[in-house]
Design an enzyme around this catalytic site. Sequence first.
Site, mmCIF file in Angstrom:
data_model
loop_
_atom_site.group_PDB
_atom_site.id
_atom_site.type_symbol
_atom_site.label_atom_id
_atom_site.label_comp_id
_atom_site.label_asym_id
_atom_site.label_seq_id
_atom_site.Cartn_x
_atom_site.Cartn_y
_atom_site.Cartn_z
ATOM 1 N N GLU A 27 -3.575 -10.618 2.355
ATOM 2 C CA GLU A 27 -4.615 -10.536 3.382
ATOM 3 C C GLU A 27 -5.794 -11.470 3.113
ATOM 4 O O GLU A 27 -6.438 -11.953 4.041
ATOM 5 C CB GLU A 27 -5.127 -9.092 3.492
ATOM 6 C CG GLU A 27 -4.152 -8.127 4.147
ATOM 7 C CD GLU A 27 -3.233 -7.447 3.156
ATOM 8 O OE1 GLU A 27 -2.708 -6.383 3.470
ATOM 9 O OE2 GLU A 27 -3.019 -8.011 2.041
ATOM 10 N N GLU B 191 0.827 -1.209 0.000
ATOM 11 C CA GLU B 191 0.000 0.000 0.000
ATOM 12 C C GLU B 191 0.862 1.260 0.000
ATOM 13 O O GLU B 191 0.554 2.232 -0.707
ATOM 14 C CB GLU B 191 -0.941 -0.015 1.207
ATOM 15 C CG GLU B 191 -2.038 -1.057 1.085
ATOM 16 C CD GLU B 191 -2.860 -1.208 2.351
ATOM 17 O OE1 GLU B 191 -3.992 -1.710 2.246
ATOM 18 O OE2 GLU B 191 -2.378 -0.850 3.441
#
Length: 264
Positions: free
Chosen positions: A138, A118
């Site tokens: 994730e 990110e």
Amino acid sequence: MAGHTDGAITVEHHGHIAHVVLDRPKKLNAMTVAMDHQMNDLVHALNNDANVRVILLSGAGDRAFSAGSDITDLDEYGDNWSYRNRFDARTDYARAMWLNRKPVVAAIHGYCIGGGLEMACASDIRIATPEASFGAGEIKWGWHGGSGQTQLLTHLIGPGYASRLLLTGDRIDGAEALRIGLVQQIVPFSDLIDTAMAVALTIAGMSPIAVEKTKSMVRLAQNAPLDVALLAENDSFAYLMMTEDAAEGRAAFAEKRPPVFKGR
């Protein structure tokens, strides 16, 4: 680099460049809540430091850019409502990176996963090594990233490639990241910081007003309808042409010398 303080973020200033180092190498530069606060404070300070024109972002050590959030530290964010409101609480390091007004050049080696990915996606230019390992794992644990992972990644590489990473949790290396447009250049680890610094130096030599406005125009291109963005671009261009830096650029061109930009 000044000595490591394992578990912090360190900053080195090189002229108009701030080299921000994720400095937790023993834990793959995984981010803690304390580092969250530090990153948010740091971005605020850098945005308001007129001497800083470009940010170089890298991870300490030789194993990782960042492995994302330290999962053992997640309870420190509080209950789910507090976690949902972490943007406003200034406890989101990837969001902080996105809020940089100054261009960010990310130098990526080793693990760049989860929140590390990110932060990379929130950067403007990404330079990596062949050994870089990009992943959004994730999904394997029952969630997806919440600080731009599904959105920024899709904007960068398109829905097909993004879905492949987001839905499988698979990792890709530097060569594949270059092929799909996630990174802009691949260099050996020994050349990584020097190469990224050279890019940062080139940008730092430009008018800081023009650089920040150009970054904002690229952001606008990702978010606004084309006709609206073209109008905004023209307004931005007209503003820039009236700055002292633009006058200096025209004079330097006529006099066949390098311009000296002052950010006015």
